[in-house]
Enzyme design. Structure first.
Site, PDB file in Angstrom:
ATOM      1  N   HIS A 230      49.742 -25.674 -15.527  1.00 14.14           N
ATOM      2  CA  HIS A 230      50.158 -25.033 -14.897  1.00 14.14           C
ATOM      3  C   HIS A 230      50.912 -25.263 -14.129  1.00 14.14           C
ATOM      4  O   HIS A 230      51.760 -25.453 -12.608  1.00 14.14           O
ATOM      5  CB  HIS A 230      50.501 -22.982 -15.603  1.00 14.14           C
ATOM      6  CG  HIS A 230      51.149 -22.638 -16.940  1.00 14.14           C
ATOM      7  ND1 HIS A 230      50.277 -21.587 -17.084  1.00 14.14           N
ATOM      8  CD2 HIS A 230      51.042 -23.732 -17.622  1.00 14.14           C
ATOM      9  CE1 HIS A 230      50.656 -21.984 -18.430  1.00 14.14           C
ATOM     10  NE2 HIS A 230      51.511 -23.259 -19.007  1.00 14.14           N
TER      11      HIS A 230
ATOM     12  N   HIS B 282      51.035 -29.956 -26.235  1.00 17.72           N
ATOM     13  CA  HIS B 282      50.648 -30.814 -24.489  1.00 17.72           C
ATOM     14  C   HIS B 282      50.047 -32.453 -25.915  1.00 17.72           C
ATOM     15  O   HIS B 282      49.642 -33.044 -25.085  1.00 17.72           O
ATOM     16  CB  HIS B 282      49.290 -29.967 -24.326  1.00 17.72           C
ATOM     17  CG  HIS B 282      49.479 -28.677 -23.819  1.00 17.72           C
ATOM     18  ND1 HIS B 282      50.272 -29.288 -22.691  1.00 17.72           N
ATOM     19  CD2 HIS B 282      49.808 -27.550 -23.351  1.00 17.72           C
ATOM     20  CE1 HIS B 282      50.558 -27.957 -21.521  1.00 17.72           C
ATOM     21  NE2 HIS B 282      50.072 -26.929 -22.487  1.00 17.72           N
TER      22      HIS B 282
END
Ligand SMILES: [Zn+2]
Length: 305
Positions: free
Chosen positions: A79, A263
């Site tokens: 993030h 991911h």
């Protein structure tokens, strides 16, 4: 499209808890010179080891994106990496005093605010971009990632969950600092209550709470304030994708198309991207030979220690 590299004007600090450890973490972002890239330093360890945020330094993608070597790791970088990429920051040094980044509110909003607080400085060196010459695609079971030639950085993402509150969602965006700030950076990570209970039983997600995750049970959202965007889930997948692709080490001009990726699959795609060198080239807004050589040199992978 920025012709020159950017860093922070000054340093800025924030604190929060690690989502898995539940422990307090302090994070400071500092300006860094041109061609430095994004590096993480663990100030809590002897000799303060550092590591480049690059896809070939990734050691785990199962619950978060983790980089490291020799037992030294920095976890949950995605993030903050999305915030750097979304705000077009090429160079920064990140100091952190624990093995994982603070989770903050589960989005990239607080990190974007931190970058805005530090301010942005344009540097002298040209900004190099990956230019996509021909499609690169990766498909496995029902997952798909494709990257196509385009004059801008665009992402189109689709997700599908067998849950009445999500089902199918799709979202497409042309990325700029403005669209990242207004449409993507505040989308939070999400999870299902049964997953959360399971993680807790394994000693993970000790810091997980409704303050840093959208939690969904069988038919409702448990967070009292509900969602920040009606399609917050797919927007967060775009946020994760921006962070994951920033691990290429420089920005790209092209159109990323994602279907049910995450991911681990994004990371597999980056490895395919790098093995298919004939499908892309590097370019900057400056056409001199010296700049071309600098851009080429930036595609060299940092050595794995
Ligand atoms: Zn995420």
């Amino acid at each position: 499209m920025h012709p020159r590299q950017r860093t922070l004007r000054t340093s800025a600090t924030c604190s929060g808890i690690g989502v898995h450890s539940g422990k307090e973490v302090n994070l400071t972002i500092h300006p860094a010179p041109a061609n430095h890239g994004i590096k993480f330093v663990r100030t809590d360890l002897p000799n303060s080891p550092d590591i480049s945020a690059h896809f070939n330094q990734v050691v785990d993608t199962s619950l978060a994106t983790v980089i490291g070597y020799d037992g030294f790791i920095v976890s949950t970088i995605e993030h903050l990496m999305a915030a750097f990429a979304g705000m077009s920051i090429d160079n920064a040094l990140v100091e952190v005093d624990a093995y994982e980044m603070p989770i903050m509110d589960g989005s990239a909003g607080p990190f974007t605010d931190l970058i805005l607080k530090a301010g942005v400085e344009t540097q002298q060196s040209p900004r190099c971009y990956f230019i996509i010459k021909e499609p690169i695609e990766l498909k496995a079971e029902n997952k798909f990632v494709g990257l196509y030639p385009a004059p801008q950085f665009k992402i189109s993402c689709a997700i599908e969950y067998d849950h009445p509150l999500i089902r199918k969602q799709s979202y497409a965006i042309e990325l700029s600092e403005k669209t990242f700030e207004t449409d993507i950076c505040r989308a939070r990570t999400f999870g299902f209550l049964y997953e959360y209970d399971m993680l807790k039983r394994f000693g993970l997600a000790q810091g997980g709470s409704l303050d840093n995750c959208v939690v969904i049970d069988k038919e409702k959202i448990l967070n009292p304030d509900g969602l920040r965007y009606q399609d917050e889930f797919v927007r967060h997948k775009i946020l994760d994708c921006i962070g994951d692709f920033s691990l290429l080490g420089m920005p790209l001009l092209g159109h990323i198309v994602l279907d049910k990726s995450g991911h681990a699959f994004n990371h597999a795609f980056l490895m395919k991207f790098f093995s298919q060198k004939s499908s892309w080239e590097t370019q900057s807004c400056f056409s001199d030979l010296n700049t071309a050589a600098v851009c080429d040199a930036m595609t060299e992978l940092p050595c794995i220690r």
